[in-house]
Design an enzyme around this catalytic site. Structure first.
Site, PDB file in Angstrom:
ATOM      1  N   ASN A 150      -9.452   9.497  -7.749  1.00 20.11           N
ATOM      2  CA  ASN A 150      -9.344   8.645  -9.086  1.00 20.11           C
ATOM      3  C   ASN A 150      -8.162  10.001  -9.284  1.00 20.11           C
ATOM      4  O   ASN A 150      -8.347  11.568  -9.364  1.00 20.11           O
ATOM      5  CB  ASN A 150      -9.885   8.423 -10.063  1.00 20.11           C
ATOM      6  N   HIS A 191     -22.333   4.542 -11.091  1.00 18.51           N
ATOM      7  CA  HIS A 191     -20.789   5.383 -12.058  1.00 18.51           C
ATOM      8  C   HIS A 191     -21.540   5.525 -13.096  1.00 18.51           C
ATOM      9  O   HIS A 191     -21.264   4.470 -14.413  1.00 18.51           O
ATOM     10  CB  HIS A 191     -19.962   3.827 -12.457  1.00 18.51           C
ATOM     11  N   GLU A 224      -8.957   4.979  -8.255  1.00 25.25           N
ATOM     12  CA  GLU A 224      -8.540   4.197  -9.682  1.00 25.25           C
ATOM     13  C   GLU A 224      -6.832   5.342 -10.029  1.00 25.25           C
ATOM     14  O   GLU A 224      -6.893   6.448  -9.568  1.00 25.25           O
ATOM     15  CB  GLU A 224      -9.624   4.838 -10.989  1.00 25.25           C
ATOM     16  N   GLN A 250     -19.275  -0.309 -18.652  1.00 24.11           N
ATOM     17  CA  GLN A 250     -18.229   0.061 -19.676  1.00 24.11           C
ATOM     18  C   GLN A 250     -18.343  -1.736 -19.456  1.00 24.11           C
ATOM     19  O   GLN A 250     -17.310  -2.271 -20.686  1.00 24.11           O
ATOM     20  CB  GLN A 250     -16.986   0.598 -18.652  1.00 24.11           C
ATOM     21  N   HIS A 293     -27.141   4.969 -28.155  1.00 24.07           N
ATOM     22  CA  HIS A 293     -28.593   4.605 -29.409  1.00 24.07           C
ATOM     23  C   HIS A 293     -29.103   5.709 -30.085  1.00 24.07           C
ATOM     24  O   HIS A 293     -28.996   5.571 -30.699  1.00 24.07           O
ATOM     25  CB  HIS A 293     -28.919   4.594 -28.877  1.00 24.07           C
ATOM     26  N   ASN A 317     -19.230   8.035  -8.230  1.00 27.48           N
ATOM     27  CA  ASN A 317     -18.192   7.661  -9.041  1.00 27.48           C
ATOM     28  C   ASN A 317     -18.032   9.016 -10.136  1.00 27.48           C
ATOM     29  O   ASN A 317     -18.239   9.818 -10.833  1.00 27.48           O
ATOM     30  CB  ASN A 317     -17.292   6.717 -10.381  1.00 27.48           C
ATOM     31  N   GLU A 318     -16.736   9.752  -9.541  1.00 21.06           N
ATOM     32  CA  GLU A 318     -16.148  11.377 -10.619  1.00 21.06           C
ATOM     33  C   GLU A 318     -17.158  12.179 -10.484  1.00 21.06           C
ATOM     34  O   GLU A 318     -17.803  12.224 -11.580  1.00 21.06           O
ATOM     35  CB  GLU A 318     -15.534  10.563 -11.759  1.00 21.06           C
ATOM     36  N   ARG A 370     -13.287  -3.733  -6.620  1.00 24.04           N
ATOM     37  CA  ARG A 370     -14.235  -2.281  -7.282  1.00 24.04           C
ATOM     38  C   ARG A 370     -14.957  -2.808  -8.468  1.00 24.04           C
ATOM     39  O   ARG A 370     -14.530  -2.557  -9.460  1.00 24.04           O
ATOM     40  CB  ARG A 370     -13.497  -1.011  -6.766  1.00 24.04           C
ATOM     41  N   TYR A 411      -5.420  10.013 -12.008  1.00 26.20           N
ATOM     42  CA  TYR A 411      -4.546  10.089 -13.545  1.00 26.20           C
ATOM     43  C   TYR A 411      -3.263  10.991 -14.005  1.00 26.20           C
ATOM     44  O   TYR A 411      -2.507   9.920 -14.409  1.00 26.20           O
ATOM     45  CB  TYR A 411      -5.453   9.529 -14.967  1.00 26.20           C
ATOM     46  N   ASP A 460     -23.779  -2.010 -25.365  1.00 27.84           N
ATOM     47  CA  ASP A 460     -25.080  -3.167 -25.718  1.00 27.84           C
ATOM     48  C   ASP A 460     -24.488  -4.240 -25.462  1.00 27.84           C
ATOM     49  O   ASP A 460     -24.574  -5.472 -24.284  1.00 27.84           O
ATOM     50  CB  ASP A 460     -25.029  -3.696 -26.644  1.00 27.84           C
TER      51      ASP A 460
HETATM   52  C1  NOJ Z   1     -12.594   7.378 -14.763  1.00 28.76           C
HETATM   53  C2  NOJ Z   1     -13.658   6.385 -14.849  1.00 28.76           C
HETATM   54  O1  NOJ Z   1     -13.768   6.506 -13.573  1.00 28.76           O
HETATM   55  C3  NOJ Z   1     -13.391   5.473 -15.271  1.00 28.76           C
HETATM   56  O2  NOJ Z   1     -14.679   4.573 -16.197  1.00 28.76           O
HETATM   57  C4  NOJ Z   1     -12.955   5.655 -16.845  1.00 28.76           C
HETATM   58  O3  NOJ Z   1     -12.441   4.719 -17.339  1.00 28.76           O
HETATM   59  C5  NOJ Z   1     -11.383   6.200 -16.621  1.00 28.76           C
HETATM   60  N1  NOJ Z   1     -11.577   7.648 -16.086  1.00 28.76           N
HETATM   61  C6  NOJ Z   1     -10.414   5.763 -17.754  1.00 28.76           C
HETATM   62  O4  NOJ Z   1     -11.161   7.248 -18.498  1.00 28.76           O
END
Ligand code: NOJ
Length: 491
Positions: A316, A132, A388, A29, A49, A176-177, A87, A318, A62
């Site tokens: 994580n 990740h 997160e 990212q 791509h 991760n996730e 992190r 949200y 990129d």
């Molecule tokens: C979890 C992910 O680990 C992260 O890469 C992503 O940007 C966030 N959620 C927000 O969507």
């Protein structure tokens, strides 16, 4: 007069002294440098791509934030945020271009080594995610996470990483996730962009858990005594509420599928799959004429390997969704966003939960406390790191008050979970240090405490209001003292 108000607020909403605040990013990212030096191709490089239409604005990573070149500047941003830890993730193909350990990229290895040294010089602890989502493409060509051998390949990669950085990194996040890796990646949304929900996704789940466990056991056997670090993983945990009381049992099964499938094998005393889910999958698979459950069984040996493979619990979080049975003929879209095809469950939200720039993310802070209490009740009192938590917007405004409000209200729920429900949260990491490539949303959705100008070659970073807020929280451990001051000063 204001200072009296501030003192009361400070006494009421303050995290304990030892509590750690951090901030997170991930390699694909932010780094860019997708083909710098001898870096190998990852599944995300390949995906964007070959299938640019999968990304809302047809962009890619990129160059992204160009952190491959601008990491010194990023360390300065971190210093200004007063965070205890940063992190970030290591790109597997940057260090091992083919995915295998017989060739280590010197430049790739040096990049992370310099970053780690730079952080430590500033007193910022590196918290390192090994995976990740940017799998080396050559491993995908061999079946990726559905190939049982991947747990060995991952452990081989982990050994290289422990050897390179174990002397300086004390908190490791293996994966991760996993739900994004397996469920979203095999529901044609994320790389590798395959459509095999309910089959490929479950093979992936099992192999991710074994890969994590092997990396954990390797550290335990060969590095722990010497380096005294901690290893675990971090799972995505969206909280689920029944839409109506009648939907309670179904919602519990949906929680078993989405949260416990990734936690129970590791964090429960018994190990193995969550019993209710295992029973459901065995019955359903038999009804479908399958010779065995689509949720692949663990051997006794595998159960023992995975069970207890943690030094902390990472999560994580949200948002929250409601769950209900799908109506007859109603279509269920993407996993975790629209529903669970496996269970015929449709997800929704309540009208009073406010919206954000991401369709899947509604603001309902109370769901965070409910989730944390569930984790305690289910998995006991192990230390929890929130790895997160963050708020998406369109990114145009430096005065991102709704993001500040999101953090204040979600942090308050964390504090309530700790103080009222006795949940053992020891650290919290906001997502994210800066705007970055937000997967299928490209750069249209922003979660950064810093704005990034993706039109300028310099990828200029500018602190948002939320960066100032979070710097105050990290310094004082107080959810709102400085922020209130800021607000008053502005009026
Ligand atoms: C979890 C992910 O680990 C992260 O890469 C992503 O940007 C966030 N959620 C927000 O969507």
């Amino acid at each position: 007069m204001y200072s009296a108000v501030l003192c009361v607020a400070a006494a009421e909403r303050r995290f304990p002294d030892g509590f750690k605040f951090g901030i997170a990013t991930s390699s694909y990212q932010i780094e860019g440098g997708w083909n710098a030096s001898d870096k190998g191709v990852s599944i995300w490089d390949h995906f964007v791509h070959t299938k640019p239409e999968a990304i809302g604005d047809r962009s890619n990573g990129d160059v992204a934030c160009d952190s491959y070149h601008k990491w010194r500047e990023d360390i300065q941003l971190l210093e200004d945020l007063n965070v205890d830890f940063y992190r970030f993730s290591i790109s597997w193909p940057r260090v091992l271009p083919t995915g295998f350990p017989n060739y280590i990229s010197e430049d790739g290895a040096r990049y992370y080594s310099d970053l780690i040294d730079g952080l430590l010089e500033k007193g910022i602890e590196p918290v390192v995610t090994m995976y990740h989502w940017d799998l080396p493409q050559p491993l995908q060509d061999l079946g990726g996470w559905t190939n049982p051998l991947i747990s060995e390949w991952f452990a081989d990669y982990a050994r290289v990483i422990y050897d390179l950085y174990g002397d300086r990194v004390k908190i490791w996040v293996t994966i991760n996730e996993a739900t994004a890796v397996c469920d979203i990646g095999y529901d044609d949304l994320h790389a590798p962009g395959l459509e095999s929900e309910g089959r490929g996704s479950y093979l992936c789940t099992k192999h991710v858990l074994l890969a994590h466990a092997k990396a954990y056991r390797l550290y335990e056997a060969e590095y722990k005594l010497k380096y005294q670090g901690q290893v675990s993983l971090t799972n995505q945990m969206m909280w689920l509420e029944p839409e109506t009381v009648e939907d309670t049992e179904l919602t519990e099964l949906a929680i078993a599928l989405s949260i416990d499938r990734y936690c129970y094998p590791i964090f429960s005393l018994a190990g193995g799959w969550p019993p209710a889910l295992e029973r459901y999958m065995a019955q359903k698979s038999a009804q479908e004429g399958e010779p065995r459950s689509r949720l692949p069984p663990f051997t006794q040996e595998e159960i023992q390997l995975v069970r207890g493979s943690y030094d902390y619990l990472g999560l994580n979080h949200y948002t929250t969704h409601t769950a209900r049975p799908a109506a007859s003929g109603e279509t269920i879209g993407t996993y975790l966003i629209d529903g669970f095809k496996e269970l015929d469950v449709k997800l929704g939200t309540r009208p009073e939960w406010s919206s954000t720039a991401s369709g899947w993310l509604k603001v309902y802070p109370e769901g965070f406390r409910a989730l944390l209490s569930y984790i305690k009740q289910q998995y006991g009192d192990t230390s929890i790191y929130i790895m997160e938590n963050g708020f998406p917007d369109a990114g145009t405004d430096l005065d991102d008050q709704p993001r500040v409000d999101y953090y204040t209200s979600y942090l308050e729920q964390v504090l309530l979970a700790m103080e009222e429900d006795g949940v053992n949260v020891v650290g919290y990491s906001a997502w994210s240090l800066m705007d970055s490539f937000e997967w299928n949303d490209g750069y249209q959705v922003r979660l950064g405490l810093h704005h990034v100008d993706f039109t300028s070659p310099a990828r200029t970073r500018t602190a948002r209001r939320s960066a100032k807020y979070y710097a105050a929280v990290a310094r004082t451990k107080d959810i709102d003292a400085e922020y209130q001051f800021d607000k008053i000063a502005d009026e």
